[in-house]
Each structure stands twice: as structure tokens, then as C-alpha cells.
Design an enzyme around this catalytic site. Structure first.
Site, mmCIF file in Angstrom:
data_model
loop_
_atom_site.group_PDB
_atom_site.id
_atom_site.type_symbol
_atom_site.label_atom_id
_atom_site.label_comp_id
_atom_site.label_asym_id
_atom_site.label_seq_id
_atom_site.Cartn_x
_atom_site.Cartn_y
_atom_site.Cartn_z
ATOM 1 N N HIS A 116 0.834 -1.202 0.000
ATOM 2 C CA HIS A 116 0.000 0.000 0.000
ATOM 3 C C HIS A 116 0.869 1.253 0.000
ATOM 4 C CE1 HIS A 116 -3.492 2.460 0.648
ATOM 5 N NE2 HIS A 116 -3.046 2.919 1.801
ATOM 6 N N ASP A 133 -4.020 8.874 3.416
ATOM 7 C CA ASP A 133 -4.158 7.457 3.094
ATOM 8 C C ASP A 133 -5.495 7.227 2.389
ATOM 9 O OD1 ASP A 133 -4.764 4.576 3.433
ATOM 10 O OD2 ASP A 133 -2.921 4.575 4.624
ATOM 11 N N CYS A 186 -4.037 2.904 -4.918
ATOM 12 C CA CYS A 186 -3.415 3.706 -3.854
ATOM 13 C C CYS A 186 -2.265 4.572 -4.364
ATOM 14 C CB CYS A 186 -2.951 2.815 -2.700
ATOM 15 S SG CYS A 186 -1.823 1.498 -3.180
#
Length: 206
Positions: A116, A133, A186
Site C-alpha cells: 500500500h 491514506d 493507492c
């Protein structure tokens, strides 16, 4: 018509980069970095962006922000944070040789969490460290680690103590920033956070 010609030439180059071919062929080089056809292919749908693409993009933002009217931006490599947590300040002390972090407006720190990507933005002007995030994870510990790094850097390079009471450390909540809706985007979200923040724009992309 001239701009149409430029656009068509650019489009042709992009299509050629996404075509089949030697994955090791170098498609672009700048900032002492090289991007291969294989790297470019990580930009396809549902692929995961790699270090090379992200480091190249961050450098493009830094280059863009040298223009008048943009904040002064410094971007760390994706390899900075792993080195910092594995070896402490001593391991990265020389990474800023010739750079005064405290003369920057914004410092971008791409963070790779195994599978990630996330982003930390150090806003030197506003004395804040924020974690962005795209799946809403908390990054309080990461912000704390980077503040400790800044404290060491300030002592080492300026002989000045940073006061923790003057700085704000914050993990952005999922309702504050756009969130991804799949398991692949991401890296792109992280790059877009950096793009908007480095222009001092509200993060409005969807």
C-alpha cells in the site's frame, strides 16, 4: 492546429509506450532516474505503481514548483522512509546534503507499506505533519517518526531545537480526503494528493 499537432504527437508517444515491446527499454530519463516500458505498464488499469514511477512523478512536481507562484517543494525518494526506520537518523543524515529542508514550504514523503502507498506532507510554513491514506488508515506513528527525524535534522544542521508543542501531527480522516474504491489505486491517489497539495489547492479530485 499547432496544439492539435503537439497533442497528436504526444498521444502517439503514449500509445507506443503502452504497446508490447522490451520491458527493459528506457522510455524516459531525468532527475538521475530512468523509466522503462515495464515501469510505464504499471500505469495500466488495476496495476500497482512501482517506486520508479512514483519517484519520477514526485520529481516532476518538484520541477513544476520551481515556477513563480508555486510553493517550494522537496520530495524524498520512496526509499527514504524504510532507510530511516531501519537505521535511524544516522542512516539518512546525508540524504539532505546541499538541501535545507527548513527553507522549503512543503516536504513530500511517499510511504510504502508493503502492499500500500500513502503520503506524508510536512508543511514547514504551518508547522504540520499530515498523513494521507486512500483507504483511511491511521499514520500517527509514521508522523511521529518523521517529526523525530525533523528534530534531529534541525539540531544537526541548524543547532536549533524543534518544540513539539508548536507542531501539529494529524492523520487525515477518510471523510476529509478522496478514498479509493478498489484494491489497486493507492499509488495514483498518493500522486494526486501530492499534485493538489503542492499547488496549495483543496483536494477535490474524485
Amino acid at each position: 492546429s499547432y496544439f492539435l499537432f503537439l497533442f497528436q504527437a504526444m498521444e502517439k508517444e503514449i500509445i507506443a509506450a503502452f504497446d508490447e515491446g522490451d520491458p527493459n527499454e528506457i522510455m524516459s530519463s531525468a532527475f538521475k532516474l530512468k523509466v522503462t516500458r515495464g515501469d510505464i505498464h504499471t500505469l495500466r488499469n488495476l496495476q500497482w505503481l512501482n517506486d520508479e514511477i512514483i519517484n519520477f512523478y514526485m520529481n516532476l512536481l518538484v520541477e513544476r514548483n520551481k515556477k513563480e507562484g508555486y510553493p517550494a517543494v522537496y520530495a524524498f525518494s520512496t526509499f527514504f522512509y524504510p532507510k530511516l526506520i531501519s537505521g535511524g537518523y544516522k542512516a539518512v543524515r546525508r540524504w539532505t546534503r546541499g538541501v535545507d529542508l527548513f527553507k522549503q514550504d512543503l516536504i513530500l514523503v511517499p510511504i510504502h507499506l508493503r502492499v500500500h502507498w500513502a503520503l506524508v506532507v510536512i508543511d514547514v510554513r504551518r508547522k504540520s505533519i499530515k498523513y494521507f491514506d486512500s483507504v483511511g488508515q491511521k499514520g500517527d506513528k509514521i508522523c511521529g517518526t518523521l517529526f523525530e527525524y525533523l528534530q534531529e535534522e534541525s539540531k544537526e544542521k541548524r543547532n536549533l531545537e524543534l518544540s513539539s508543542s508548536e507542531w501539529i501531527l494529524h492523520s487525515m480522516e477518510s471523510h476529509e480526503i478522496p478514498q479509493q474504491i478498489n484494491g489497486s489505486d493507492c499509488g495514483v491517489f498518493m500522486c494526486k494528493y501530492a499534485d493538489y497539495i503542492s499547488r496549495d489547492k483543496p483536494i477535490t479530485f474524485t
